[in-house]
Design an enzyme around this catalytic site. Structure first.
Site, mmCIF file in Angstrom:
data_model
loop_
_atom_site.group_PDB
_atom_site.id
_atom_site.type_symbol
_atom_site.label_atom_id
_atom_site.label_comp_id
_atom_site.label_asym_id
_atom_site.label_seq_id
_atom_site.Cartn_x
_atom_site.Cartn_y
_atom_site.Cartn_z
ATOM 1 N N ALA A 1 11.808 -8.194 -4.287
ATOM 2 C CA ALA A 1 12.088 -9.565 -4.728
ATOM 3 C C ALA A 1 11.755 -9.661 -6.206
ATOM 4 O O ALA A 1 10.694 -9.225 -6.642
ATOM 5 C CB ALA A 1 11.254 -10.558 -3.926
ATOM 6 N N GLY B 1 7.421 -9.979 -9.574
ATOM 7 C CA GLY B 1 8.182 -9.231 -8.575
ATOM 8 C C GLY B 1 7.288 -8.832 -7.420
ATOM 9 O O GLY B 1 6.061 -8.908 -7.529
ATOM 10 N N LYS B 2 7.860 -8.468 -6.315
ATOM 11 C CA LYS B 2 7.077 -7.920 -5.185
ATOM 12 C C LYS B 2 8.053 -7.247 -4.245
ATOM 13 O O LYS B 2 9.205 -7.676 -4.120
ATOM 14 C CB LYS B 2 6.355 -9.052 -4.452
ATOM 15 C CG LYS B 2 5.227 -8.589 -3.534
ATOM 16 C CD LYS B 2 4.049 -8.031 -4.307
ATOM 17 C CE LYS B 2 2.741 -8.582 -3.861
ATOM 18 N NZ LYS B 2 1.620 -8.352 -4.737
ATOM 19 N N GLY B 3 7.609 -6.191 -3.584
ATOM 20 C CA GLY B 3 8.506 -5.512 -2.670
ATOM 21 C C GLY B 3 7.736 -4.713 -1.653
ATOM 22 O O GLY B 3 6.510 -4.819 -1.560
#
Ligand code: NAD
Length: 428
Positions: A72, A117-119
């Site tokens: 994301a 961001g993050k994932g």
């Protein structure tokens, strides 16, 4: 000081707030304190994009399993997206989106030139062998290759991933690009471009935040008692620094429970989660407590540094600490926050208190781009400077406008993001 007889357990709310719900609520609340165009707020409620990928893995027995991965990317008006990659069965697009929003605020409050961001991958990392984790990570890096990069999106370790995972990710990316690109991820081992001091940085910033909060309330660290929930990377480093600086750490815990000594524990002698997992209760101490009891101890500073949603509407009335410093991400639910505000217990928010991690990630990225390693002393000095600057910016909002520390931190972050958006304009 002592333990409460009616201590509640660390039961999360039946329906804990999802990261996305909390992130949007906090944005809306902060927006009421800032003069920002509604269009900017509307835009910030949504991520720029969420990349979903399938990650096939050949297991050691030769069978093939396909996992789902996400990245994301919330907002990059101030610089490349920045945030962790987690390997956990409950990773989802929604969770990554909410967590990526938190990263946008965290980077902005620290004035880092990054967005959020993050994932991660929906997988149980404990069910994988080392070789399987390596193959999964290399394939994930390949699937994300178009959306990450040192000037576009820079991942880091998170739950279930570590420095070795970042090393594999960086290697896979670099091999495909045809050159060594250490700045594509942070949190790497120092030998391949990682930064000294990265591991202890979130705990260090939490300790600095606790120290400044104590001073702000006209107290001395030498006369301060501290209870720390979670003796992992964040909790143990914060507890040890606070003890080194003169505070009395009376209680620490891990997932199994807490040890308590009103005269102070020797935190350096207690193994961290990394050194020896879940060893807290094996240490000699006058008393053991549950995690719920630890949270309601009558101490000066309570530092929840384990997991999210531990201070809830169920136990917020029982909190007896004078100051709460959030070492973990999201330890206080939205409902509990309102109760603590009503009770005038200051809560130093996660996006300020544990932001040392992403700040040293920024230093790592600078070192990678410049191909020049900093000494540990320099890292710690610059970290201290950054945290203090952010602290003073947030404190100014608290003092000038009577906001809570959380609202003030969001106002600082949102103002910076909104100003950047207004200056750049909406394209086309
Ligand atoms: P860690 O795995 O090193 O340690 C976690 C500790 O909490 C362990 O002692 C564990 O036993 C304990 N614990 C786990 N579940 C618990 C529960 N339900 N009740 C009480 N104790 C429990 O983790 P960490 O890296 O220190 O991270 C802790 C928190 O800080 C997380 O919320 C994480 O997202 C946040 N955080 C970590 C970093 C980082 O870089 N390490 C940066 C910013 C925020």
């Amino acid at each position: 000081m002592g333990m409460t007889s009616s201590a509640t357990e660390t039961e999360p709310d039946a329906e804990p707030d999802s990261a996305l719900v909390t992130a949007r609520r906090q944005l809306e609340r902060a927006a009421t304190h800032v003069d920002v165009e509604p269009g900017v707020i509307e835009r910030l409620k949504h991520p720029t994009r969420v990349q979903q990928v399938s990650v096939p893995l050949e297991r050691d027995d030769g069978s093939v399993e396909v996992f789902t991965g996400y990245r994301a990317q919330h907002d990059d008006v101030r610089g490349p997206y920045k945030g962790g990659l987690r390997y956990h069965p409950e990773v989802s697009a929604e969770e990554c989106t909410g967590l990526s929003m938190w990263m946008t605020w965290k980077c902005a409050v620290m004035d880092l030139p990054f967005g959020g961001g993050k994932g991660g991958i929906a997988v149980d990392p404990k069910a994988l062998t080392g070789e399987e984790t390596e193959r999964l990570t290399r394939r994930f890096a390949e699937e994300l290759r178009d959306v990450v990069g040192p000037t576009t999106d820079v991942p880091a370790p998170d739950m279930g991933t570590d420095a070795q995972t970042m090393a594999w990710f960086m290697d896979a990316y670099s091999m495909q690009q045809g050159e060594t690109i250490p700045g594509v991820v942070t949190g790497k081992p120092p030998v391949i471009g990682g930064s000294y001091g990265r591991e202890e940085a979130p705990g260090r910033s939490a300790a600095i935040a606790a120290r400044e909060a104590v001073r702000y309330h006209d107290r001395e660290l030498a006369e301060t008692t501290v209870a720390v929930q979670g003796f992992g990377s964040v909790g143990a480093n914060a507890a040890r620094l606070l003890e080194d600086w003169g505070a009395t750490v009376v209680a620490v815990s891990d997932i199994n429970g807490a040890i308590y000594d009103p005269d102070g524990l020797e935190t350096h002698a207690i193994p961290t989660h990394d050194e020896e997992p879940e060893a807290v209760l094996e240490q000699a101490a006058p008393e053991t407590l549950s995690n719920g009891e630890l949270l309601t101890l009558d101490v000066d500073v309570l530092l929840p540094a384990a997991v999210g949603n531990v201070i809830t509407a169920n136990n917020a009335d029982d909190i007896r600490a004078d100051i709460v410093v959030e070492g973990a991400n999201g330890p206080t639910t939205f409902a509990a926050d309102a109760i603590l505000e009503e009770r005038e217990i200051p809560v130093i928010p996660d996006i300020l208190a544990n932001a040392g991690g992403v700040t040293v990630s920024y230093f790592e990225w600078l070192q990678d781009i410049n191909r020049r390693q900093w000494s540990l002393e320099r890292v710690n000095e610059e970290l201290e400077e950054h945290v203090l600057e952010a602290w003073h910016d947030v404190r100014a909002e608290v003092d000038d406008r009577g906001l809570t520390w959380r609202d003030a931190a969001y106002v600082v972050a949102l103002s910076r993001i909104a100003e950047a958006k207004a200056t750049r304009g909406l394209w086309p």
